[in-house]
Structures are given as C-alpha cells and as structure tokens.
Design a protein around this motif. Structure first.
Motif, PDB file in Angstrom:
ATOM      1  N   ASP A 118     -48.827  14.999 -28.876  1.00 36.73           N
ATOM      2  CA  ASP A 118     -48.847  13.544 -28.699  1.00 36.73           C
ATOM      3  C   ASP A 118     -49.799  12.885 -29.687  1.00 36.73           C
ATOM      4  O   ASP A 118     -49.488  11.827 -30.243  1.00 36.73           O
ATOM      5  CB  ASP A 118     -49.271  13.190 -27.270  1.00 36.73           C
ATOM      6  N   ASN A 119     -50.981  13.487 -29.904  1.00 36.72           N
ATOM      7  CA  ASN A 119     -51.918  12.850 -30.823  1.00 36.72           C
ATOM      8  C   ASN A 119     -51.845  13.416 -32.239  1.00 36.72           C
ATOM      9  O   ASN A 119     -52.453  12.870 -33.154  1.00 36.72           O
ATOM     10  CB  ASN A 119     -53.364  12.904 -30.298  1.00 36.72           C
TER      11      ASN A 119
ATOM     12  N   PRO B 270     -48.503  14.824 -33.941  1.00 38.41           N
ATOM     13  CA  PRO B 270     -47.109  15.306 -33.897  1.00 38.41           C
ATOM     14  C   PRO B 270     -46.719  16.223 -35.046  1.00 38.41           C
ATOM     15  O   PRO B 270     -45.804  17.043 -34.901  1.00 38.41           O
ATOM     16  CB  PRO B 270     -46.277  14.012 -33.906  1.00 38.41           C
TER      17      PRO B 270
END
Length: 357
Positions: free
Chosen positions: A113-114, A116
């Motif tokens: 998510d942080n 990719p």
C-alpha cells in the motif's frame, strides 16, 4: 553493534561510498504541493549524484541530504543517541545494517500500500522482522559466487561436488577467509546441510578439497584473483562481482543459476524508513519512486549495482533472478554473524587447511 567491514571490504568496488560527513539541501519543491522537507541519509558519489537526480524528478518536497561518514554502520550510534527523535526520515543502507536497525525497532513496516513498486521486487530480497513484516525497500544487489574459465578448465562444472573431480588438480583458486568474509566455506557448508551457524560440514568439505590437490593457489587479494585467472594459472574460483570487473582477458561462466548446490550470496542495498519519522508518507513515496522500472535502470547506469526491479533492464544477466530463481539459488547470509566469526575462521583456516595444501 560494531560492524567490522563495509561494502567496499566485501566487493572491492571501484566506486567509493560516502566517506565525508556533509549535510546539504537540494530544492525539490513542487509548487502545487509544498511539503515539509524530507531528511535522507545517502552515500557519497555516485549514490548522492544519482539520488539528487531522482529527487529532482520526484519533486514533491525539498530534500535535506546527509552523507554517511565512514562505514554505513556509523549512522547507527547517531540514531541511537537521538532516539526517539533522530533527524532522519529515510536511510540508504545495506544488508548488515538493515538487520541492526530491525533489531533496534527503528525500521518502519513496509507494505504494497505504501510502496506498490515492491510488487516487482522478489520478496526474498526484502529484510523481514521475526514476524515476517517487511522492513526495507531494496533497490540494488551485488553477489559473490563460483565462476570458471571454460577454455582453461578440464571439465564442465555442473555442481559443487565437481570441485572434487581429480581432473581439477591445481585448478582451483581458493580465497582466504578474509576475502568475501569466508562465504566460500559457508557455500560448502550449505551444500552439505550446514550454514554460517553450522560450519563443520563446510570445513570438512574444504579439508577434502585441500587434500585432493585441486587447490592450486590461495588468493589473498583481488589482484591475485585477476592475475591467476588471466594467466590461466587456475580456472575456478569463488569471487565477487566487483573483482570480476578487473578480469578482462578471460571468458568466464558464472555458476549463479547452474545447480542449487552452487549458491550466490547477495547483499541488498536500499531504503529504510525510520519508525520515528514524522514524514513517513513522503519517505515511502520517494523510496517507491526510486525503484520504478525507469529509475531502477538509471540506478544501474549511475551506480553499477544490479537493480532489484525484475522489469528493469541491465547487462549483468548472471545476477538477474526471478522469484523462483531467488528461492533456489540466492542466499542472504547473517552478515553480523560473519563479522563476529571471521577472526576465528581465519585461525581455523591456518590450523586445519593450510597444512593440507
């Protein structure tokens, strides 16, 4: 933890890491999205030159640069002394120091998510904590591995047991333990069920090898390696990628993806976002930007390390590993343990191996 070796000690690369303490600012302000400055620790040239290029292209915040002073582990006491408020958001470092930072609890957990672009990085290259959480953002690798000169070698080497073939009498150039932090004996140990913590299988293998007469010379430095291979004095060795750049006149086959008994030991360099950072979102965003396909290729061109992004193009094909190949052939050793044991291993080599040569 006091680290006794650096990346240059291991790989003898021509490019020098950051050896001069300096802090500077570089204005990467995006007028549409001004942000708090990002504080990044980086090596000196060529790393800092590359980082400034990527920072300018990224352009989302001003970056305050601090250069590593001496070995990369020198940043650890600085972080510790200032904890829980060290002045850094993002630190460029390598495998041994990543482990120290994870143990101290300084490394922020990384997810897709942080970051990719980690979807394009083999998971086996990512440093993890005891619970399996990702703790760094790799961007480059280099390796240490077996290689041989087919024009001068009497046999084709297909597995590590071929080193014992009588046809190789005098053909092996064996590094002393100081070279490669003795990973060559770790490689022998792993082939017989051991590892860096259980080295007896490796020492027994090396005793057999020494007694066989197949070791023609013990190399003490990179010049020994280059000269021996180029003069055809020997034809088989265990070597780092940096030293290979000096071997110009001999064609080599690198045994990095030949057989699972022949391991390639890699170090990983890349980013660690500090858990203390007040600027984590920007730190992850910049780190993620640097490991895209485009900027991974630029990293290879500027710095010379193999990019970890599997889509990035480079010319060092023997160190390009798919996720499946990473599982089969690649080892990331416990660098702290190697450093602690190296003196004992040197003494063991002199006592048990040298008399057999």
């Amino acid at each position: 933890m006091s680290m006794k070796f650096t990346r240059r000690d291991l790989l003898k690369t021509a490019a020098a890491g950051g050896t001069v303490a300096a802090t500077s600012s570089f204005p990467f302000i995006n007028s549409a999205h001004a942000a708090e400055p990002l504080s990044v620790v980086e090596w000196g040239p060529p790393w800092i030159d590359h980082a400034k290029k990527t920072g300018e292209a990224w352009g989302k915040a001003e970056i305050n640069w601090t250069l590593h002073s001496g070995g990369a582990a020198s940043v650890l006491p600085k972080i510790k002394a200032a904890w829980p408020n060290p002045p850094y958001d993002l630190v460029d470092n390598w495998s041994p120091v990543f482990l120290s930072m994870v143990r101290e609890g300084w490394a922020e957990t990384v997810t897709l998510d942080n970051c990719p672009n980690l979807a394009d990085v083999p998971e086996g290259l990512i440093t993890k904590d005891a619970d399996g959480n990702w703790k760094n953002i790799p961007r480059g690798t280099a390796g240490v591995f077996f290689t041989y000169a087919p024009a001068n070698c009497p046999i084709e080497i297909k597995s590590i047991d071929d080193l014992l073939d009588p046809a190789l009498k005098g053909q092996i150039l064996w590094p002393n333990p100081t070279l490669n932090t003795n990973l060559q004996v770790v490689a022998l140990a792993k082939a017989r069920g051991g590892d860096e913590y259980n080295m007896e299988p490796g020492w027994e293998f090396l005793k057999e090898l020494a007694a066989s007469g197949n070791i023609g010379r013990v190399s003490a430095n990179t010049s020994d390696v280059i000269t021996s291979l180029e003069t055809a004095e020997t034809s088989v060795t265990f070597v780092d990628q940096g030293t290979l750049s000096g071997v110009k006149g001999t064609e080599l086959i690198h045994l990095t993806k030949t057989d699972s008994s022949l391991k390639t030991f890699v170090f990983v360099s890349g980013w660690c976002v500090l858990s203390s950072s007040k600027n984590k979102e920007l730190a992850f965003d910049y780190a993620n930007f640097t490991i895209s396909k485009e900027y991974s290729e630029l990293y290879y061109q500027d710095v010379g390390e193999v990019p970890v992004n599997i889509n990035a193009e480079h010319d060092i094909q023997h160190l390009r590993f798919s996720p499946e190949e990473t599982d089969a052939y690649v080892v990331i050793p416990d660098w702290d343990h190697l450093g602690v044991e190296l003196d004992n291993w040197n003494k063991r080599f002199e006592k048990d191996i040298v008399p057999l040569l």
